[in-house]
Write a protein that holds these residues in place. Structure first.
Motif, PDB file in Angstrom:
ATOM      1  N   PRO A 129     -11.157 -10.621   8.858  1.00  0.00           N
ATOM      2  CA  PRO A 129     -11.742 -10.249  10.146  1.00  0.00           C
ATOM      3  C   PRO A 129     -12.356  -8.850  10.125  1.00  0.00           C
ATOM      4  CG  PRO A 129      -9.621 -11.302  10.471  1.00  0.00           C
ATOM      5  CD  PRO A 129      -9.765 -11.097   9.000  1.00  0.00           C
ATOM      6  N   ILE A 130     -13.497  -8.717  10.765  1.00  0.00           N
ATOM      7  CA  ILE A 130     -14.246  -7.466  10.775  1.00  0.00           C
ATOM      8  C   ILE A 130     -13.458  -6.357  11.467  1.00  0.00           C
ATOM      9  CG2 ILE A 130     -16.344  -6.365  11.688  1.00  0.00           C
ATOM     10  CD1 ILE A 130     -17.683  -9.123  11.391  1.00  0.00           C
ATOM     11  N   ASN A 131     -13.503  -5.167  10.880  1.00  0.00           N
ATOM     12  CA  ASN A 131     -12.912  -3.954  11.470  1.00  0.00           C
ATOM     13  C   ASN A 131     -11.412  -4.074  11.717  1.00  0.00           C
ATOM     14  OD1 ASN A 131     -15.445  -2.760  11.470  1.00  0.00           O
ATOM     15  ND2 ASN A 131     -15.871  -3.273  13.602  1.00  0.00           N
ATOM     16  N   THR A 132     -10.731  -4.766  10.812  1.00  0.00           N
ATOM     17  CA  THR A 132      -9.277  -4.888  10.927  1.00  0.00           C
ATOM     18  C   THR A 132      -8.624  -4.443   9.618  1.00  0.00           C
ATOM     19  OG1 THR A 132      -9.265  -7.183  10.140  1.00  0.00           O
ATOM     20  CG2 THR A 132      -9.480  -6.827  12.523  1.00  0.00           C
ATOM     21  N   PRO A 133      -7.342  -4.001   9.673  1.00  0.00           N
ATOM     22  CA  PRO A 133      -6.641  -3.612   8.444  1.00  0.00           C
ATOM     23  C   PRO A 133      -6.557  -4.769   7.457  1.00  0.00           C
ATOM     24  CG  PRO A 133      -5.457  -2.852  10.376  1.00  0.00           C
ATOM     25  CD  PRO A 133      -6.525  -3.778  10.876  1.00  0.00           C
ATOM     26  N   THR A 134      -6.590  -4.429   6.188  1.00  0.00           N
ATOM     27  CA  THR A 134      -6.545  -5.465   5.146  1.00  0.00           C
ATOM     28  C   THR A 134      -5.127  -5.920   4.824  1.00  0.00           C
ATOM     29  OG1 THR A 134      -6.375  -3.844   3.359  1.00  0.00           O
ATOM     30  CG2 THR A 134      -8.600  -4.461   4.081  1.00  0.00           C
ATOM     31  N   ALA A 158      -2.179  -0.929   2.597  1.00  0.00           N
ATOM     32  CA  ALA A 158      -2.238   0.388   3.244  1.00  0.00           C
ATOM     33  C   ALA A 158      -3.085   1.379   2.450  1.00  0.00           C
ATOM     34  CB  ALA A 158      -0.824   0.931   3.434  1.00  0.00           C
ATOM     35  N   LYS A 159      -2.981   1.333   1.125  1.00  0.00           N
ATOM     36  CA  LYS A 159      -3.759   2.255   0.298  1.00  0.00           C
ATOM     37  C   LYS A 159      -5.253   1.968   0.419  1.00  0.00           C
ATOM     38  CE  LYS A 159      -0.151   3.129  -3.177  1.00  0.00           C
ATOM     39  NZ  LYS A 159       0.211   2.999  -4.621  1.00  0.00           N
ATOM     40  N   LEU A 160      -5.624   0.683   0.419  1.00  0.00           N
ATOM     41  CA  LEU A 160      -7.030   0.318   0.559  1.00  0.00           C
ATOM     42  C   LEU A 160      -7.540   0.688   1.954  1.00  0.00           C
ATOM     43  CD1 LEU A 160      -9.548  -0.995  -0.633  1.00  0.00           C
ATOM     44  CD2 LEU A 160      -8.689  -3.215   0.152  1.00  0.00           C
ATOM     45  N   ASP A 161      -6.725   0.456   2.959  1.00  0.00           N
ATOM     46  CA  ASP A 161      -7.129   0.813   4.321  1.00  0.00           C
ATOM     47  C   ASP A 161      -7.383   2.309   4.453  1.00  0.00           C
ATOM     48  OD1 ASP A 161      -6.930  -1.827   5.112  1.00  0.00           O
ATOM     49  OD2 ASP A 161      -4.877  -1.617   5.873  1.00  0.00           O
ATOM     50  N   GLN A 162      -6.590   3.107   3.756  1.00  0.00           N
ATOM     51  CA  GLN A 162      -6.792   4.555   3.792  1.00  0.00           C
ATOM     52  C   GLN A 162      -8.125   4.927   3.142  1.00  0.00           C
ATOM     53  OE1 GLN A 162      -3.807   6.883   1.773  1.00  0.00           O
ATOM     54  NE2 GLN A 162      -4.661   8.829   2.435  1.00  0.00           N
ATOM     55  N   VAL A 163      -8.452   4.285   2.022  1.00  0.00           N
ATOM     56  CA  VAL A 163      -9.717   4.564   1.342  1.00  0.00           C
ATOM     57  C   VAL A 163     -10.891   4.203   2.254  1.00  0.00           C
ATOM     58  CG1 VAL A 163     -11.186   3.923  -0.616  1.00  0.00           C
ATOM     59  CG2 VAL A 163      -8.731   4.257  -0.950  1.00  0.00           C
ATOM     60  N   ILE A 184     -14.497 -12.241   1.327  1.00  0.00           N
ATOM     61  CA  ILE A 184     -14.763 -10.889   1.811  1.00  0.00           C
ATOM     62  C   ILE A 184     -13.403 -10.253   2.071  1.00  0.00           C
ATOM     63  CG2 ILE A 184     -15.704  -9.488   3.673  1.00  0.00           C
ATOM     64  CD1 ILE A 184     -17.946 -11.476   3.994  1.00  0.00           C
ATOM     65  N   LEU A 185     -13.061  -9.254   1.280  1.00  0.00           N
ATOM     66  CA  LEU A 185     -11.746  -8.633   1.348  1.00  0.00           C
ATOM     67  C   LEU A 185     -11.652  -7.601   2.461  1.00  0.00           C
ATOM     68  CD1 LEU A 185     -11.244  -8.076  -2.489  1.00  0.00           C
ATOM     69  CD2 LEU A 185     -10.574 -10.060  -1.111  1.00  0.00           C
ATOM     70  N   ALA A 186     -12.779  -6.965   2.767  1.00  0.00           N
ATOM     71  CA  ALA A 186     -12.818  -5.958   3.828  1.00  0.00           C
ATOM     72  C   ALA A 186     -14.249  -5.831   4.310  1.00  0.00           C
ATOM     73  CB  ALA A 186     -12.302  -4.610   3.319  1.00  0.00           C
ATOM     74  N   GLU A 187     -14.409  -5.636   5.627  1.00  0.00           N
ATOM     75  CA  GLU A 187     -15.747  -5.520   6.212  1.00  0.00           C
ATOM     76  C   GLU A 187     -15.636  -4.661   7.473  1.00  0.00           C
ATOM     77  OE1 GLU A 187     -19.500  -8.446   7.368  1.00  0.00           O
ATOM     78  OE2 GLU A 187     -17.471  -9.276   7.246  1.00  0.00           O
ATOM     79  N   HIS A 188     -16.281  -3.493   7.431  1.00  0.00           N
ATOM     80  CA  HIS A 188     -16.159  -2.539   8.533  1.00  0.00           C
ATOM     81  C   HIS A 188     -17.534  -2.001   8.913  1.00  0.00           C
ATOM     82  CE1 HIS A 188     -11.685  -1.904   8.631  1.00  0.00           C
ATOM     83  NE2 HIS A 188     -11.828  -2.540   7.475  1.00  0.00           N
ATOM     84  N   TYR A 189     -17.745  -1.815  10.220  1.00  0.00           N
ATOM     85  CA  TYR A 189     -19.004  -1.301  10.747  1.00  0.00           C
ATOM     86  C   TYR A 189     -18.736  -0.245  11.817  1.00  0.00           C
ATOM     87  CZ  TYR A 189     -20.828  -5.605   8.677  1.00  0.00           C
ATOM     88  OH  TYR A 189     -21.146  -6.618   7.807  1.00  0.00           O
TER      89      TYR A 189
END
Length: 454
Positions: A136-141, A144-149, A175-180
């Motif tokens: 899901p877009i703009n949500t934590p993966t 925790a380490k990846l979210d910090q990056v 898609i592992l992470a997607e942020h806008y």
């Protein structure tokens, strides 16, 4: 080094160009970017002012602030008057092809003369294909380490001039992470700047596979075919390697007459003289990319077929439905910079390369194309910079913190598409980094992603 080059070339341009010409550049910049941002990306006037017209090229930065863009939503053109209203610049939108900047002296009545090989624009909603899973877009993966990056990517952590607009991390399946940033969606396109060069290389690859184009053959630019012209020896490969040997002034990344001045590729890129022997020197030059595309064009009898080719042979096949390849008014693609696309569409191009040029069982690029673009060119950039292949940057032994097979498409203002075959991973970062300040470090960002995912 890049900051010094920009400052040097900006001061040279101001010394070499008249006030009227620089004013025309500024008006052309506002007209072109407003047109593309409105009709390609559905941006508001406030977003355009914040994203497209701030933190930009110093030559015109102060001048754009006093210019007003008139947008005609029905006729789909933008007009900007300058020199106290005595002159105007026009940019016209076309389905699929985005905006084309008309030359100085053109009026809105000339918009009807622009060629329109496509009559419709694809539907606005991104399907999410080919990914079977999409976080899901703009949500934590959940990592925790990846979210910090990722959070650091939207701060100044990777560069004081960084202004990130999108981050996407993907494998061919997920898609592992997607942020806008606020106001952006998967359908919001923005200019790729020089990431377009790697898109151009992919189109050349499609022409090699589907039209039997030979990269080792001379580029056969019509303007170079006099018996005494040494430019006839320049091959497509020389152009792909940024090793044409052509004179591209102090910094080959400044092509203002085409980018902002309404000039034609045929009147600029094809007219420069040879400076050194082809293949003997690496020099980053927008003209080399425009010329390789001009050479592809000259294999088509009908320019309309040429304009359609990238879409029919490549983009539509892999679902790049929110990508606009913009051209000059002579129907030459300006694929050194002027492409508008989304994070997902860039990721799709990366996935095509992870799949070695195949897409859902159909081969689109030669089987060895990834190897070809990833092979260091005979002439290389200076130490300290990434290496160079065929319109792709190489993070090989020069950058031991990244896998040796890492390649990247890199563009102004922090546009990056990073492809790592050994990790089966694609990383996209989009931004509006501020000219003259330290930009986003894609090397550090990708290194930190890999560490977090280890």
């Amino acid at each position: 080094m890049m900051t010094a080059l920009v400052a040097l070339t900006a001061s040279q341009a101001q010394a070499d160009e008249t006030e009227t010409t620089v004013n025309s550049y500024a008006a052309g910049y506002v007209a072109g970017f407003t047109c593309s941002a409105v009709f390609n990306a559905n941006k508001t006037a406030e977003q355009i002012r914040e994203h497209e017209l701030t933190g930009i090229y110093s030559l015109i930065a102060d001048r754009v602030n006093v210019l007003e863009a008139e947008v005609d939503p029905e006729q789909q053109w933008v007009r900007v008057k300058y020199d106290d209203g005595a002159r105007e610049r026009i940019s016209v939108w076309r389905p699929r092809l985005g905006c084309v900047d008309l030359p100085v002296g053109a009026t809105v009545d000339d918009a009807e003369l622009v060629s329109r090989p496509f009559t419709e624009q694809p539907k606005a909603k991104d399907s999410g294909a080919p990914w079977q899973q999409r976080h899901p877009i703009n949500t934590p993966t959940g990592n925790a380490k990846l979210d910090q990056v990722i959070a650091q990517a939207f701060s100044k952590h990777y560069g004081s001039g960084a202004r990130t607009s999108a981050v996407l991390i993907a494998t061919p399946e997920s898609i592992l992470a997607e942020h806008y940033i606020e106001g952006f969606t998967p359908e919001t396109s923005q200019r790729t700047w020089s990431v377009a060069k790697s898109i151009a290389a992919s189109i050349v690859g499609a022409a090699v596979y589907q039209r039997e184009l030979d990269v080792k053959a001379p580029a056969t630019i019509a303007n170079w075919q006099s018996p005494l012209d040494p430019r006839a020896e320049i091959t497509l490969e020389h152009l792909l390697h940024m090793a044409s040997g052509l004179d591209s002034n102090a910094a080959g990344n400044r092509t203002d007459r085409v980018y902002m001045g309404g000039g034609r590729v045929a009147d600029t890129a094809t007219t420069t003289a040879l400076e050194v022997e082809p293949g003997s020197r690496w020099k980053y030059a927008n003209n080399d990319t425009m010329l390789v595309m001009r050479a592809v064009r000259e294999t088509f009898a009908d320019p309309q077929d040429y304009l359609k080719f990238p879409y029919e042979a490549l983009l539509d096949k892999i679902g790049m439905q929110h990508t606009f390849l913009e051209s000059d008014w002579n129907d030459d693609f300006i694929l050194s910079s002027q492409v508008w696309t989304t994070a997902r569409d860039l990721a799709r191009l990366g996935i095509l390369h992870l799949n070695n040029g195949e897409w859902q069982g159909e081969r689109l690029l030669p089987a060895n194309w990834l190897e070809y673009i990833s092979t260091p060119a005979p002439a290389q950039p200076n130490e300290g910079a990434p290496g160079y292949g065929a319109q792709w940057w190489l993070y090989n032994e020069r950058f031991p913190e990244l896998p040796n097979d890492t390649i990247a498409a890199r563009g102004n203002r922090g546009q990056f598409l990073v492809v790592i075959p050994s990790k089966n991973l694609v990383v996209v970062r989009r931004g509006y980094d501020i000219a003259g300040e330290p930009g986003f470090s894609e090397h550090d960002f990708v290194r930190d992603i890999l560490t977090a995912m280890d």
